[in-house]
Design an enzyme around this catalytic site. Sequence first.
Site, PDB file in Angstrom:
ATOM      1  N   GLU A 176       0.881  -1.273   0.012  1.00  0.00           N
ATOM      2  CA  GLU A 176       0.106   0.127  -0.140  1.00  0.00           C
ATOM      3  C   GLU A 176       0.733   1.190  -0.040  1.00  0.00           C
ATOM      4  OE1 GLU A 176      -2.875  -0.677   3.077  1.00  0.00           O
ATOM      5  OE2 GLU A 176      -4.271  -1.609   1.898  1.00  0.00           O
ATOM      6  N   GLU A 371      -5.433  -8.416  -1.366  1.00  0.00           N
ATOM      7  CA  GLU A 371      -6.205  -8.224  -0.178  1.00  0.00           C
ATOM      8  C   GLU A 371      -7.983  -7.736  -0.515  1.00  0.00           C
ATOM      9  OE1 GLU A 371      -4.657  -5.621   3.018  1.00  0.00           O
ATOM     10  OE2 GLU A 371      -2.582  -5.933   2.420  1.00  0.00           O
TER      11      GLU A 371
END
Length: 473
Positions: A176, A371
Amino acid sequence: MNKFKEGFLWGGATAANQFEGGWNAGGKGLSTADVMTGGTHTTPRRITPELEEGTYYPSHEAIDFYGHYKEDIKMFGEMGFKTFRMSINWSRIFPNGDDLEPSEEGLKFYDNVFDELKKYNIEPLVTISHYETPFGLTKKYNGWASREVIDCYIRYCETIFKRYKNKVKYWLTFNEINCLTIDFGAFMGGGILVKEGENSDQLRFQALHHQFIASAKAVKLGHEINPDFKIGCMIAYMTLYPYTCNPDDILLAQQKDQIQNGLCGDVQVRGHYPGFAKRYFEENNIKIRMEKDDENILREGCVDFYSFSYYMSNAVSTDPEKQETSGNLLGGIKNPYLKASDWGWQIDPKGLRWTLNHIYDRYQIPVMVVENGLGAVDVVEEDGTINDDYRIDYLRDHIVEMNEAVKDGVDLMGYTMWGCIDLVSASTGEMKKRYGFIYVDKDNEGTGTLERKPKKSFYWYKKVIESNGENLE
Ligand code: BG6
């Protein structure tokens, strides 16, 4: 045409700082995660530069994968995982971050993990840096705010690329990475402590630039060490809808999407900063210090695939009266068409189809969902079962939409459900916010036997994988 491709990488995802534990075992150094206290949905986690006696730090033991990896991997094998996303604790390999020699004991631990995965034909997908920077780098350099950290990261990459050259094929350079575009991400993503009165934007975007350079150098180096390596970027996709068709809402949603989602993918996939970045930097008083060769480095280090996390979507509105809700990294405006999880994250399976198309239209390189999942409170029934039908529903609906995206023509490589085994929540530090197919007996205060138990979703996911996504019942 309508199916997930042969060899589709079904599996689960984790991060070392949230599940490994063994925070000071085998010579491991302190990491940024190790100085973060527990919290709750309403009480933020604290950062304590010095460890406090009597304070609970969830990462220290986490769920002790360090001591349970054989048992856990066996259960992943039972579910039929094709891949397992995990991260390496950088501070287990280089305890201070800038050490010149790696820790053999640390390296050996991951050898054992990869060998165990191999027994079950599970392909590791390794995140090199997942919200865990050696705390020594924060102390010495204020983390990624300093350019020096690039060399430390590259030394770490070179070490693990060479060591696991024949054991790991899939890598992600930073988890991220776009969390540095928002305030919340400074410490978790960049190991940066922002002092009062300091320009956080300046620090974070400069740190982001350093991570872009580090990522590009790692991609180039990785390919030199093993040309078969597939190295990807990883973006927290914060899917945003304009709240109304008012052009002001449309433009605001586009501007936020450009900076929060588009910027990182553009640099890592295309190898240069997008046009909109310049205006954003100017208007926000951000001056990126670049060195002479940086543009070349970025150009030569484009990733092989694009991976992202997807949990939810948010709406965007120019009307300050609109009700807000929370979300992954960033909240937004409540969408009246969506329901939300107990933590206020709006559940939007169709948004995943939209997002996959949006990303693939932009980059045309293979995409992977690394995810996706539902954080929920699970109840252990008297007979010991955990009937998490709500989780099955969430995952089924997202897999259906992922399949639609494949039909739309998206080149999708795989899917790793987040928190396949219950682990510590990154945002709140809780255990109560559970994602797993496997229940772990541990509570928010750190009490529990650490016993593992399959939930109902465990058996469901096994069938999903066996049928390559056809059987979702
Ligand atoms: C992503 C992170 O933001 O979402 C994970 O990559 C994190 O580390 C996951 O755990 C879920 O968020 P949370 O806050 O519910 O743990």
